[in-house]
Design a protein around this motif. Structure first.
Motif, PDB file in Angstrom:
ATOM      1  N   ARG A  18      37.901  25.269   2.914  1.00 34.37           N
ATOM      2  CA  ARG A  18      38.121  25.423   1.482  1.00 34.37           C
ATOM      3  C   ARG A  18      39.462  24.823   1.066  1.00 34.37           C
ATOM      4  O   ARG A  18      39.576  24.175   0.027  1.00 34.37           O
ATOM      5  CB  ARG A  18      38.074  26.907   1.121  1.00 34.37           C
ATOM      6  N   TRP A  19      40.492  25.045   1.848  1.00 32.25           N
ATOM      7  CA  TRP A  19      41.821  24.538   1.513  1.00 32.25           C
ATOM      8  C   TRP A  19      42.006  23.078   1.895  1.00 32.25           C
ATOM      9  O   TRP A  19      42.817  22.384   1.296  1.00 32.25           O
ATOM     10  CB  TRP A  19      42.890  25.366   2.209  1.00 32.25           C
ATOM     11  N   PHE A  20      41.305  22.622   2.929  1.00 35.42           N
ATOM     12  CA  PHE A  20      41.512  21.270   3.432  1.00 35.42           C
ATOM     13  C   PHE A  20      40.200  20.517   3.594  1.00 35.42           C
ATOM     14  O   PHE A  20      39.814  20.140   4.699  1.00 35.42           O
ATOM     15  CB  PHE A  20      42.271  21.323   4.771  1.00 35.42           C
ATOM     16  N   PRO A  21      39.517  20.245   2.478  1.00 37.10           N
ATOM     17  CA  PRO A  21      38.306  19.422   2.561  1.00 37.10           C
ATOM     18  C   PRO A  21      38.681  17.984   2.940  1.00 37.10           C
ATOM     19  O   PRO A  21      39.866  17.609   2.957  1.00 37.10           O
ATOM     20  CB  PRO A  21      37.720  19.506   1.158  1.00 37.10           C
ATOM     21  N   ASP A 121      56.893  29.303   1.153  1.00 34.79           N
ATOM     22  CA  ASP A 121      56.804  29.845  -0.209  1.00 34.79           C
ATOM     23  C   ASP A 121      55.724  29.127  -1.007  1.00 34.79           C
ATOM     24  O   ASP A 121      54.932  29.755  -1.712  1.00 34.79           O
ATOM     25  CB  ASP A 121      58.141  29.723  -0.934  1.00 34.79           C
ATOM     26  N   ASP A 122      55.688  27.795  -0.900  1.00 39.18           N
ATOM     27  CA  ASP A 122      54.705  27.010  -1.641  1.00 39.18           C
ATOM     28  C   ASP A 122      53.282  27.336  -1.200  1.00 39.18           C
ATOM     29  O   ASP A 122      52.378  27.429  -2.034  1.00 39.18           O
ATOM     30  CB  ASP A 122      54.965  25.509  -1.462  1.00 39.18           C
ATOM     31  N   VAL A 123      53.064  27.510   0.099  1.00 43.82           N
ATOM     32  CA  VAL A 123      51.732  27.847   0.610  1.00 43.82           C
ATOM     33  C   VAL A 123      51.324  29.237   0.134  1.00 43.82           C
ATOM     34  O   VAL A 123      50.181  29.463  -0.260  1.00 43.82           O
ATOM     35  CB  VAL A 123      51.694  27.767   2.155  1.00 43.82           C
ATOM     36  N   GLU A 127      48.745  26.145  -4.349  1.00 41.78           N
ATOM     37  CA  GLU A 127      47.641  25.425  -3.730  1.00 41.78           C
ATOM     38  C   GLU A 127      48.110  24.757  -2.438  1.00 41.78           C
ATOM     39  O   GLU A 127      49.186  24.153  -2.391  1.00 41.78           O
ATOM     40  CB  GLU A 127      47.131  24.373  -4.714  1.00 41.78           C
ATOM     41  N   ALA A 128      47.303  24.842  -1.406  1.00 41.21           N
ATOM     42  CA  ALA A 128      47.684  24.329  -0.083  1.00 41.21           C
ATOM     43  C   ALA A 128      47.962  22.831  -0.105  1.00 41.21           C
ATOM     44  O   ALA A 128      48.955  22.372   0.464  1.00 41.21           O
ATOM     45  CB  ALA A 128      46.601  24.656   0.937  1.00 41.21           C
ATOM     46  N   GLU A 129      47.105  22.054  -0.739  1.00 40.58           N
ATOM     47  CA  GLU A 129      47.304  20.605  -0.761  1.00 40.58           C
ATOM     48  C   GLU A 129      48.629  20.243  -1.409  1.00 40.58           C
ATOM     49  O   GLU A 129      49.392  19.433  -0.874  1.00 40.58           O
ATOM     50  CB  GLU A 129      46.165  19.904  -1.506  1.00 40.58           C
ATOM     51  N   THR A 130      48.923  20.842  -2.536  1.00 39.78           N
ATOM     52  CA  THR A 130      50.184  20.575  -3.234  1.00 39.78           C
ATOM     53  C   THR A 130      51.368  20.946  -2.350  1.00 39.78           C
ATOM     54  O   THR A 130      52.357  20.212  -2.285  1.00 39.78           O
ATOM     55  CB  THR A 130      50.229  21.361  -4.558  1.00 39.78           C
ATOM     56  N   ALA A 131      51.266  22.084  -1.663  1.00 43.77           N
ATOM     57  CA  ALA A 131      52.344  22.532  -0.777  1.00 43.77           C
ATOM     58  C   ALA A 131      52.571  21.561   0.371  1.00 43.77           C
ATOM     59  O   ALA A 131      53.714  21.216   0.689  1.00 43.77           O
ATOM     60  CB  ALA A 131      52.030  23.929  -0.240  1.00 43.77           C
ATOM     61  N   VAL A 132      51.495  21.110   0.994  1.00 39.54           N
ATOM     62  CA  VAL A 132      51.619  20.182   2.124  1.00 39.54           C
ATOM     63  C   VAL A 132      52.204  18.858   1.660  1.00 39.54           C
ATOM     64  O   VAL A 132      53.133  18.326   2.288  1.00 39.54           O
ATOM     65  CB  VAL A 132      50.257  19.967   2.821  1.00 39.54           C
ATOM     66  N   LEU A 133      51.699  18.312   0.561  1.00 34.16           N
ATOM     67  CA  LEU A 133      52.200  17.021   0.077  1.00 34.16           C
ATOM     68  C   LEU A 133      53.669  17.109  -0.337  1.00 34.16           C
ATOM     69  O   LEU A 133      54.449  16.192  -0.053  1.00 34.16           O
ATOM     70  CB  LEU A 133      51.331  16.513  -1.068  1.00 34.16           C
TER      71      LEU A 133
END
Length: 164
Positions: A18-21, A121-123, A127-133
């Motif tokens: 769900r978080w990492f399609p 904190d971001d995770v 949203e996971a994608e935004t946090a990772v990027l």
């Protein structure tokens, strides 16, 4: 320990797809590739849904697991010891950064801790994608500053994110 067991038994297995399609994983791969054009570091992103029941009982901690993954994925295997692993464990929502000795010699440990705390904190909050990027952007900026690309900037590690 009981809380960790519950989180790892029931909390992480459904988050990864769900978080990492696939589309998100491609954007992460592209961010890694683009960033590595500006510096001599080699980035690797690994995400793990959860730990096994036995691993939790044995006391496996996220930092310890990140170091295992760093070795398993051979992030250390670069000419200038310039690998960096960004590790995310979904069940416990824990993040770790492991930098190889070539980078650790140039970048203060506090800088890595700050990036890691911001990513956590971001995770947790978004949203996971935004946090990772965003985290990859911060890592790329730090590496560009302290480990700039030379004329012959080899591509030593794959850019593809890794699902464990």
């Amino acid at each position: 320990m009981l809380q960790r067991l519950v989180l790892n038994l029931f909390g992480g297995w459904f988050r990864q797809p769900r978080w990492f399609p696939a589309a998100t994983m491609r954007r992460i791969r592209d961010a890694i590739a683009a960033g590595e054009l500006r510096h001599a570091g080699e980035l690797c992103f690994a995400v793990e849904s959860r730990y096994s029941f036995w691993s939790v009982l044995a006391g496996l901690q996220p930092r310890q697991r990140a170091q295992q993954v760093f070795s398993l994925l051979r992030v250390w295997d670069t000419q200038d010891n310039s690998g960096v692993l960004l590790y995310l464990q979904l069940a416990e929502r824990r993040v770790e950064l492991v930098a190889d000795r070539g980078i650790a010699a140039r970048v203060d440990a506090q800088a890595w801790q700050t990036i890691c705390a911001r990513f956590a904190d971001d995770v947790r909050d978004g949203e996971a994608e935004t946090a990772v990027l965003a985290c990859l952007d911060r890592i790329n900026a730090l590496l560009t500053e302290h480990f700039p690309a030379a004329a012959d900037n080899p591509r030593e590690l794959p850019d593809e994110p890794v699902i464990l």
